[in-house]
Design an enzyme around this catalytic site. Structure first.
Site, PDB file in Angstrom:
ATOM      1  N   LYS A 161     -18.578 -39.898  22.707  1.00  0.00           N
ATOM      2  CA  LYS A 161     -17.714 -40.168  21.505  1.00  0.00           C
ATOM      3  C   LYS A 161     -17.096 -41.310  21.593  1.00  0.00           C
ATOM      4  O   LYS A 161     -16.280 -41.657  20.737  1.00  0.00           O
ATOM      5  CB  LYS A 161     -16.744 -38.891  21.643  1.00  0.00           C
ATOM      6  CG  LYS A 161     -17.152 -37.442  21.793  1.00  0.00           C
ATOM      7  CD  LYS A 161     -16.018 -36.673  21.669  1.00  0.00           C
ATOM      8  CE  LYS A 161     -16.314 -35.087  22.079  1.00  0.00           C
ATOM      9  NZ  LYS A 161     -14.760 -34.495  22.183  1.00  0.00           N
ATOM     10  N   PRO A 212     -13.004 -38.463  16.714  1.00  0.00           N
ATOM     11  CA  PRO A 212     -14.344 -38.525  16.388  1.00  0.00           C
ATOM     12  C   PRO A 212     -15.277 -37.786  17.316  1.00  0.00           C
ATOM     13  O   PRO A 212     -15.121 -37.859  18.556  1.00  0.00           O
ATOM     14  CB  PRO A 212     -14.653 -40.111  16.341  1.00  0.00           C
ATOM     15  CG  PRO A 212     -13.344 -40.495  16.741  1.00  0.00           C
ATOM     16  CD  PRO A 212     -12.355 -39.890  17.063  1.00  0.00           C
ATOM     17  N   GLU A 213     -16.399 -37.189  16.868  1.00  0.00           N
ATOM     18  CA  GLU A 213     -17.376 -36.475  17.748  1.00  0.00           C
ATOM     19  C   GLU A 213     -18.506 -37.214  17.554  1.00  0.00           C
ATOM     20  O   GLU A 213     -18.490 -38.212  16.809  1.00  0.00           O
ATOM     21  CB  GLU A 213     -17.476 -35.043  17.366  1.00  0.00           C
ATOM     22  CG  GLU A 213     -16.136 -34.218  17.479  1.00  0.00           C
ATOM     23  CD  GLU A 213     -16.349 -32.626  17.168  1.00  0.00           C
ATOM     24  OE1 GLU A 213     -17.227 -32.149  17.530  1.00  0.00           O
ATOM     25  OE2 GLU A 213     -15.470 -32.128  16.758  1.00  0.00           O
ATOM     26  N   ARG A 217      -1.182 -42.930  15.919  1.00  0.00           N
ATOM     27  CA  ARG A 217      -0.462 -42.343  16.839  1.00  0.00           C
ATOM     28  C   ARG A 217      -0.564 -43.085  18.054  1.00  0.00           C
ATOM     29  O   ARG A 217       0.016 -42.595  19.167  1.00  0.00           O
ATOM     30  CB  ARG A 217      -0.899 -40.680  16.971  1.00  0.00           C
ATOM     31  CG  ARG A 217      -0.757 -40.038  15.687  1.00  0.00           C
ATOM     32  CD  ARG A 217      -1.102 -38.623  15.951  1.00  0.00           C
ATOM     33  NE  ARG A 217      -0.271 -37.905  16.830  1.00  0.00           N
ATOM     34  CZ  ARG A 217      -0.410 -36.642  16.983  1.00  0.00           C
ATOM     35  NH1 ARG A 217      -1.377 -35.876  16.509  1.00  0.00           N
ATOM     36  NH2 ARG A 217       0.464 -35.915  17.799  1.00  0.00           N
ATOM     37  N   ARG A 265      -7.924 -24.400  22.077  1.00  0.00           N
ATOM     38  CA  ARG A 265      -8.327 -24.760  20.885  1.00  0.00           C
ATOM     39  C   ARG A 265      -8.715 -23.677  20.160  1.00  0.00           C
ATOM     40  O   ARG A 265      -9.145 -22.711  20.664  1.00  0.00           O
ATOM     41  CB  ARG A 265      -9.707 -25.711  20.907  1.00  0.00           C
ATOM     42  CG  ARG A 265      -9.789 -26.841  21.831  1.00  0.00           C
ATOM     43  CD  ARG A 265      -8.903 -27.671  21.403  1.00  0.00           C
ATOM     44  NE  ARG A 265      -8.950 -28.290  20.033  1.00  0.00           N
ATOM     45  CZ  ARG A 265      -9.891 -29.414  19.998  1.00  0.00           C
ATOM     46  NH1 ARG A 265     -10.362 -30.102  20.961  1.00  0.00           N
ATOM     47  NH2 ARG A 265     -10.232 -30.022  18.833  1.00  0.00           N
TER      48      ARG A 265
END
Ligand SMILES: [Zn+2]
Length: 279
Positions: free
Chosen positions: A56, A2-3, A120, A269
């Site tokens: 975050k 989540p940002e 995870r 990224r």
């Protein structure tokens, strides 16, 4: 992960339901998601004063200066449901908190449960009190929140660096809240090449990044964040993925000039950008 808009949505959903509630029982199915210095029993029977976002991360504030700080990482989710009976958890639920009205005395009043689900198991939950909480928060070294920073502060922090503007926007030490999705969208809307060194940006480019950051984050909060991968807030998914113009569109065409997007790997990224529109 989540940002800012997703974390804000999760915190707002949790706050609206949990304020005035208390946890009267905790059941742990997978202790690896709990930080080893954390004692869950400190949370029991204390009224929840509110839930808010820190960068975050999600922060639950309990009475008596007691805090639960959570980093959801890749696949952590908070959901409401029934408290699991026995030791067979529902799918991927790692932790369950039985809830009651903090003023009520009847522990079987059917307050339901807050469930922490994490496929995870990279998420972490930290319990701290008083000064220990302040120390914990400081240890994350988060910069000013992306929705609270001023343009001057943003420029002061970034303009002296030869690192790429995108990696600096995503570095939580500079400003807290942005990740790959929103940094990609902000730079696309600003016409700035993500791999450009911050030191080479003009003041107008910083201004454009700043204004787009505010408007994109606000709109994304209105839309409850972006549901990519498995993001889901307690009261449902987000819708901002339908407004993405560059993120996740490496094989598509730029909506402005209609030429193909490019994909570069930068700071580990993948970054989508339009070489024609982002100079
Ligand atoms: Zn273009």
């Amino acid at each position: 992960m989540p940002e800012l808009p997703e974390a804000q949505t999760i915190a707002t959903d949790l706050d609206s339901k949990l304020k005035g509630q208390a946890i009267f029982q905790a059941k742990v199915f997978s202790s690896s998601v709990i930080n080893k210095d954390s004692d869950l029993s400190l949370l029991l029977h204390k009224p929840i004063l509110g839930v808010e976002r820190k960068g975050k991360m999600i922060l639950f504030c309990f009475a008596s200066e007691t805090y639960l700080l959570t980093s959801l990482r890749m696949t952590g989710q908070f959901l409401f449901g029934d408290f699991p009976q026995g030791m067979d958890p529902p799918c991927h639920v790692r932790l369950a908190f039985a809830l009651k009205d903090a003023k009520g005395t009847d522990e079987n009043s059917g307050g339901g449960a807050l469930l922490y689900r994490d496929i995870r198991k990279f998420g972490r939950l930290y319990v701290r009190q008083g000064e220990d909480y302040v120390q914990l928060l400081n240890s994350f070294r988060q910069g000013t929140d992306a929705l609270a920073i001023t343009l001057d502060e943003l420029m002061d922090k970034l303009k002296g660096s030869s690192k790429s503007i995108k990696s600096l926007l995503m570095d939580q030490y500079n400003l807290a809240g942005l990740g790959n999705i929103y940094a990609t969208e902000i730079l696309f809307s600003s016409g700035v090449n993500p791999i450009k060194p911050a030191s080479s940006l003009k003041k107008e480019e910083f201004q454009s990044i700043y204004e787009n950051m505010r408007s994109i984050l606000s709109k994304a909060i209105e839309e409850r964040g972006s549901t990519v991968d498995n993001y889901e807030a307690p009261f449902g998914k987000g819708n901002y993925q339908n407004f993405h113009r560059a993120y996740g569109k490496a094989k598509g065409l730029c909506p402005i000039c209609h030429k193909p997007f490019s994909l570069v790997k930068e700071a580990g990224r993948s970054t989508v950008f339009c070489p024609n529109c982002q100079k």
